[in-house]
Design a protein around this motif. Structure first.
Motif, PDB file in Angstrom:
ATOM      1  N   GLN A 156       0.672  -0.739   0.074  1.00 26.51           N
ATOM      2  CA  GLN A 156       0.235  -0.063  -0.090  1.00 26.51           C
ATOM      3  C   GLN A 156       0.824   1.182   0.464  1.00 26.51           C
ATOM      4  O   GLN A 156       2.033   1.152   0.670  1.00 26.51           O
ATOM      5  CB  GLN A 156      -1.366   0.252   1.545  1.00 26.51           C
ATOM      6  N   ASP A 164      -5.612   8.785  -9.080  1.00 30.38           N
ATOM      7  CA  ASP A 164      -6.923   8.451  -9.411  1.00 30.38           C
ATOM      8  C   ASP A 164      -6.986   9.119 -11.046  1.00 30.38           C
ATOM      9  O   ASP A 164      -7.772   8.537 -11.828  1.00 30.38           O
ATOM     10  CB  ASP A 164      -7.971   8.703  -8.606  1.00 30.38           C
ATOM     11  N   THR A 198      -5.715  -0.853  -6.460  1.00 35.68           N
ATOM     12  CA  THR A 198      -7.103  -0.133  -6.427  1.00 35.68           C
ATOM     13  C   THR A 198      -6.189   0.894  -6.042  1.00 35.68           C
ATOM     14  O   THR A 198      -5.292   1.730  -5.232  1.00 35.68           O
ATOM     15  CB  THR A 198      -7.800  -0.537  -4.938  1.00 35.68           C
ATOM     16  N   ARG A 200      -8.113   4.583  -3.984  1.00 37.47           N
ATOM     17  CA  ARG A 200      -9.045   5.653  -2.994  1.00 37.47           C
ATOM     18  C   ARG A 200      -8.608   7.379  -2.690  1.00 37.47           C
ATOM     19  O   ARG A 200      -7.685   7.435  -2.182  1.00 37.47           O
ATOM     20  CB  ARG A 200      -9.686   5.062  -1.850  1.00 37.47           C
ATOM     21  N   GLU A 217      -2.874  -4.961  -5.682  1.00 43.24           N
ATOM     22  CA  GLU A 217      -2.871  -6.210  -4.751  1.00 43.24           C
ATOM     23  C   GLU A 217      -2.077  -7.713  -5.864  1.00 43.24           C
ATOM     24  O   GLU A 217      -3.101  -7.648  -6.682  1.00 43.24           O
ATOM     25  CB  GLU A 217      -3.495  -7.213  -4.156  1.00 43.24           C
TER      26      GLU A 217
END
Ligand SMILES: Cc1cc2nc3c(=O)[nH]c(=O)nc-3n(C[C@H](O)[C@H](O)[C@H](O)COP(=O)(O)OP(=O)(O)OC[C@H]3O[C@@H](n4cnc5c(N)ncnc54)[C@H](O)[C@@H]3O)c2cc1C
Length: 387
Positions: A156, A164, A198, A200, A217
């Motif tokens: 992470q 993004d 991912t 966020r 991941e």
């Protein structure tokens, strides 16, 4: 970066005039307040700049740039600030990751990445910080397991600006957990659209969701996306951070000087209390210091003297200048109870509050103030290491 030893002042003046003329014809209208709309408008602005030859001014022409000097690039930044025009959208690609790509990239990597980075077709972010590895970056835990054809990335990142909106991320990952911590890290170019990524967004105090958490991941990264040597990413990371610290100070100075002049005009017109007058004097001194440092920064960049502990000096001076200036502007708003300054003047109260809040981050991003001071004490002044 291409930087001829010295550039004729007349040539620079002619370049300044052509930039000024172009900006007078093409400068965009004020940007929308809404973050998403603003991002869209900035992307369009980036494309317009690229098509007109104002992006990658000091990048080598063989990699899609204009092949001019850093002085030329700074002139365009100064003229953009004067015209109220924003910088190109892809700042991390152009100024933070880009220099490291140019310095350490293979021919194939430069052929693949440079042109889309400059055109804005692909946007970049910088995946260094982690929840438990900010100041102590070398203790990062994101892992890239080495396989025959590449890496499998898990972990992470946090505070990743514009993640993004990005297509690619420069990720620091641990490729050898058994080596001393600085020596087992690699610098990977990671596709943000790959399966397993991912993002966020995190909303900042300004209300914008400019930075993000990023989760990896089991993301597959091809071997060809390793930048520099395997396990040798620490040197590249320092190169990136040096350019981030010193280069951002160089570019942001031009915008701060314009904000300073606007503020001064408003004080002349509207008046202010003695406290604000004293503060604007202090801001003048701070920005003069930043301006002097920027001349040294140009020289250092030209002589390839980045990274260096002097990058931390530039970064500290920038944070001071930014916070001092917008602190003064905020006090001025306060002394006028805001309203007079938002009517019939060049100052925008909402923007000043936003600039002030954003300025708080200047002593954190690119490495915190305390860490920069420690670098100055130990590496520049030769003081013993703090225990
Ligand atoms: C607006 C913004 C944008 C950012 N964008 C990015 C990005 O795009 N990519 C990215 O990778 N990171 C980004 N960052 C993260 C930034 O680099 C880190 O926040 C910074 O390095 C500090 O790390 P930290 O937040 O983990 O704080 P910590 O390291 O936890 O530090 C917390 C406090 O303790 C102090 N401290 C820590 N260690 C010491 C020490 N040894 N001596 C003295 N004081 C110490 C620090 O100075 C700080 O005040 C961004 C941050 C901000 C605010």
């Amino acid at each position: 970066m291409t930087s001829p030893a010295s550039v004729e002042p007349q040539a620079l003046e002619a370049y300044r005039n052509s930039a000024r003329t172009w900006l007078a014809d093409f400068a965009p209208p004020p940007l929308p307040q809404d973050y998403r709309l603003r991002t869209g408008a900035l992307r369009e602005w980036h494309s317009t700049l690229y098509r007109s030859g104002w992006v990658g001014i000091d990048w080598p022409s063989e990699h899609g740039g204009q092949g001019l000097s850093l002085e030329h690039a700074l002139i365009f930044i100064e003229e953009s600030a004067r015209a109220g025009a924003p910088q190109p959208f892809g700042a991390i690609g152009l100024h933070v990751v880009g220099p490291t790509l140019l310095r350490y990239g293979t021919r194939q990597q430069l052929e693949r990445f440079a042109e889309p980075l400059l055109s804005g077709a692909e946007t970049w972010c910088q995946g260094f910080s982690e929840p438990d590895a900010g100041s102590d970056l070398a203790s990062l835990r994101t892992r890239a397991v080495v396989e025959d054809d590449g890496f499998v990335l898990t972990g992470q990142k946090i505070w990743t600006s514009w993640a993004d909106d990005s297509d690619w991320c420069a990720v620091l990952a641990r490729t050898d957990p058994d080596r001393p911590k600085h020596k087992g890290i690699s610098y990977l170019l990671v596709d943000m659209h790959a399966p397993g990524v991912t993002v966020r967004p995190i909303t900042q105090i300004t209300g914008d969701a400019e930075f993000c958490e990023v989760f990896f991941e089991d993301v597959r990264v091809p071997r060809s996306n390793l930048l520099g040597p395997l396990h040798g990413g620490w040197e590249l990371a320092m190169h990136t951070l040096g350019h981030e610290r010193s280069g951002y100070a160089l570019r942001r100075r031009a915008e701060l000087e314009v904000s300073y002049r606007n503020l001064l005009d408003a004080i002349r017109r509207e008046g202010s209390g003695s406290d604000v007058a004293a503060e604007i004097g202090t801001a003048y001194v701070t920005l003069s210091g930043l301006s002097a440092l920027s001349r040294r920064a140009v020289r250092r960049a030209r002589n390839a003297e980045v990274p260096s502990p002097l990058d931390s000096v530039d970064k500290l001076a920038l944070a001071k200048g930014e916070q001092q200036l917008f602190g003064t502007a905020l006090d001025l708003l306060g002394s006028h109870r805001a309203a007079p300054l938002t009517r019939g003047t060049s100052l925008d109260g909402a923007q000043i509050v936003k600039d002030y809040l954003h300025g708080r981050a200047a002593s954190v991003y690119g490495g915190s103030e305390q860490i920069q001071l420690t670098i100055v004490a130990e590496r520049l002044l030769g003081l013993p290491r703090a225990r």
